[in-house]
Design a protein around this motif. Structure first.
Motif, PDB file in Angstrom:
ATOM      1  N   ASN A  89       0.821  -1.217   0.000  1.00 24.51           N
ATOM      2  CA  ASN A  89       0.000   0.000   0.000  1.00 24.51           C
ATOM      3  C   ASN A  89       0.853   1.265   0.000  1.00 24.51           C
ATOM      4  OD1 ASN A  89      -2.249  -1.694   0.126  1.00 24.51           O
ATOM      5  ND2 ASN A  89      -2.337  -1.608   2.358  1.00 24.51           N
ATOM      6  N   PHE A  90       1.753   1.358  -0.983  1.00 22.88           N
ATOM      7  CA  PHE A  90       2.682   2.489  -1.042  1.00 22.88           C
ATOM      8  C   PHE A  90       2.573   3.164  -2.403  1.00 22.88           C
ATOM      9  CE2 PHE A  90       6.565   4.884  -1.058  1.00 22.88           C
ATOM     10  CZ  PHE A  90       6.831   5.153   0.284  1.00 22.88           C
ATOM     11  N   ARG A  91       2.672   4.500  -2.383  1.00 27.42           N
ATOM     12  CA  ARG A  91       2.637   5.292  -3.614  1.00 27.42           C
ATOM     13  C   ARG A  91       3.993   5.969  -3.795  1.00 27.42           C
ATOM     14  NH1 ARG A  91      -2.242   9.506  -5.361  1.00 27.42           N
ATOM     15  NH2 ARG A  91      -2.176   8.975  -7.579  1.00 27.42           N
ATOM     16  N   CYS A  92       4.527   5.907  -4.988  1.00 22.82           N
ATOM     17  CA  CYS A  92       5.870   6.415  -5.268  1.00 22.82           C
ATOM     18  C   CYS A  92       5.983   7.903  -4.928  1.00 22.82           C
ATOM     19  CB  CYS A  92       6.219   6.177  -6.741  1.00 22.82           C
ATOM     20  SG  CYS A  92       7.861   6.763  -7.199  1.00 22.82           S
ATOM     21  N   ASP A  93       7.055   8.252  -4.200  1.00 23.67           N
ATOM     22  CA  ASP A  93       7.302   9.634  -3.779  1.00 23.67           C
ATOM     23  C   ASP A  93       8.214  10.404  -4.727  1.00 23.67           C
ATOM     24  OD1 ASP A  93       5.851   9.731  -1.319  1.00 23.67           O
ATOM     25  OD2 ASP A  93       7.435   8.589  -0.326  1.00 23.67           O
ATOM     26  N   CYS A  94       8.817   9.716  -5.686  1.00 26.69           N
ATOM     27  CA  CYS A  94       9.877  10.327  -6.490  1.00 26.69           C
ATOM     28  C   CYS A  94       9.476  11.684  -7.050  1.00 26.69           C
ATOM     29  CB  CYS A  94      10.264   9.391  -7.640  1.00 26.69           C
ATOM     30  SG  CYS A  94      11.596  10.045  -8.692  1.00 26.69           S
ATOM     31  N   GLY A 115      -0.042  11.043   1.708  1.00 20.77           N
ATOM     32  CA  GLY A 115      -0.398  10.998   3.117  1.00 20.77           C
ATOM     33  C   GLY A 115      -0.657   9.622   3.694  1.00 20.77           C
ATOM     34  N   LEU A 116      -0.970   8.648   2.859  1.00 21.21           N
ATOM     35  CA  LEU A 116      -1.277   7.311   3.365  1.00 21.21           C
ATOM     36  C   LEU A 116      -0.054   6.391   3.390  1.00 21.21           C
ATOM     37  CD1 LEU A 116      -4.763   6.643   1.712  1.00 21.21           C
ATOM     38  CD2 LEU A 116      -4.250   7.589   3.971  1.00 21.21           C
ATOM     39  N   ASN A 117       1.069   6.859   2.854  1.00 20.06           N
ATOM     40  CA  ASN A 117       2.282   6.047   2.919  1.00 20.06           C
ATOM     41  C   ASN A 117       2.743   5.873   4.361  1.00 20.06           C
ATOM     42  OD1 ASN A 117       2.426   5.732   0.171  1.00 20.06           O
ATOM     43  ND2 ASN A 117       4.158   7.115  -0.141  1.00 20.06           N
TER      44      ASN A 117
END
Length: 388
Positions: A89-94, A115-117
């Protein structure tokens, strides 16, 4: 004769490379489940993917951030990266706000933060309760790192507070800290995680309890219990289903009162997640605790790795190189395989020099290597291939 010699040499090269195959398969299982060409950001919070943290762009003095597989290749080439294996459940921060001097080359249009990372010490290159890096240059003890399925931190086997079982790769582990944080898991652990195989088979008696059949083991003045959770859901036919069937498996297990020492990490056998209670109150409880993923067997790392292996197998089945080889005669196939093995050996030697000197391999280095290979090939007579 030449053909026979080529076959012998090809086999011997395969034998030499056998020791690398297992590592390649493991890497393929992790990486093939993620997209190496496109930033995963548009997919939202990806159920599970390979992740990295960039110590060059987001050092320990900054904010924790994670990048997807494709961005590690395209946007952070030559950077000091921490490999995080997989996270859920992770979204790329790059390229978002956390990267003050870098814009994502693959998908620059991102929210300022995700915000949900969830982040941990792993994103700064340290792991376990000991807070050490991996590999640790100051640690001379050979020890495997095992990932907790709840907090997803990696812990040394010797710091788990329990004996690491055989075939650990087929089991899931929850660390002691997470077990104590979600104390209801100890109830499940008492019935699902322990095994009584060390007890003498002759030292047992069977009795019938309100909810289930329980086998009592007596050994060294300690009482052990072994039972099947399925029996909780399907009680003895001596009593009617309507009369005794519990609405909540967890409450039924708590009523039995089976205790275990609540210390150390817990290793869970295959398919243990399917034994968790699925009643509405328990599902709400899991959701409120941020543990809804425990009721999803496809969330496991093993399921992700199998997906990656299957994807890689399908890709190889449609490999245009293999299709081209099928259209060549046997001698031509041997020539190409021999040339491929030679190039692979030379590439390994080339990369090992960088590893020995602690240098980062850049795209220019790889380009130079293949230019040298091309010049070598042009010097080779275009006629018959000769084995040496």
């Amino acid at each position: 004769e030449q053909e026979r010699m080529c076959e012998e040499q090809t086999v011997s090269l395969v034998d030499v490379l056998e020791e690398d195959e297992e590592l390649e398969e493991e890497a393929s299982a992790v990486l093939a489940g993620s997209d190496s060409d496109h930033c995963s950001y548009p997919q939202g919070y990806v159920k599970r993917q390979a992740l990295y943290a960039c110590n060059t762009c987001t050092p320990k003095s900054g904010e924790a951030a994670g990048i997807c597989l494709a961005c590690s290749y395209k946007c952070h080439e030559g950077h000091d990266l921490f490999e995080l294996y997989t996270k859920r459940n992770f979204r790329c921060d790059c390229g978002n706000r956390k990267f003050s001097e870098l814009q994502c080359k693959l998908h620059p249009d991102k929210d300022e933060v995700n915000g949900l990372n969830k982040y941990s010490q792993n994103f700064f290159g340290v792991y376990c309760t000991c807070g050490r890096p991996y590999p640790d240059p100051d640690d001379q003890v050979e020890d495997e790192m095992i990932q907790c399925v709840v907090c997803e931190d990696w812990l040394h086997g010797r710091h788990l507070g329990c004996v690491v079982p055989d075939c650990v790769e087929l089991q899931e582990m929850i660390c002691e800290s997470c077990m104590n944080k979600h104390s209801f898991l100890w109830t499940y652990a008492a019935h699902l995680a322990g095994k009584a195989s060390c007890l003498p088979y002759s030292a047992y008696l069977t009795c019938t309890c309100s909810y289930t059949h329980v086998t009592h083991f007596l050994c060294n003045c300690v009482m052990y219990f072994l039972f099947s959770v399925d029996d909780v859901i399907e009680p003895s036919c001596k009593r009617s289903r309507e009369e005794v069937e519990p609405s909540c498996t967890l409450k039924a297990l708590q009523a039995i009162g089976h205790k275990r020492v609540q210390s150390g990490a817990v290793f869970w056998p295959s398919a243990w997640r399917s034994k968790l209670c699925s009643c509405s109150p328990c599902q709400v409880h899991l959701s409120e605790a941020g543990l809804s993923f425990l009721s999803d067997e496809s969330d496991t790392v093993l399921a992700y790795e199998n997906k990656g292996k299957n994807s890689e197998q399908r890709r190889q089945e449609h490999d245009p190189l293999m299709s081209a080889l099928d259209n060549l005669n046997h001698v031509q196939q041997l020539e190409i395989i021999h040339g491929y093995n030679d190039m692979k050996t030379e590439l390994k030697d080339f990369l090992q020099r960088f590893a020995a000197e602690g240098k980062v391999v850049t795209s220019d280095d790889i380009r130079q290597f293949f230019e040298q290979q091309s010049r070598k090939r042009r010097r080779v007579d275009a006629g018959a291939f000769y084995c040496t």
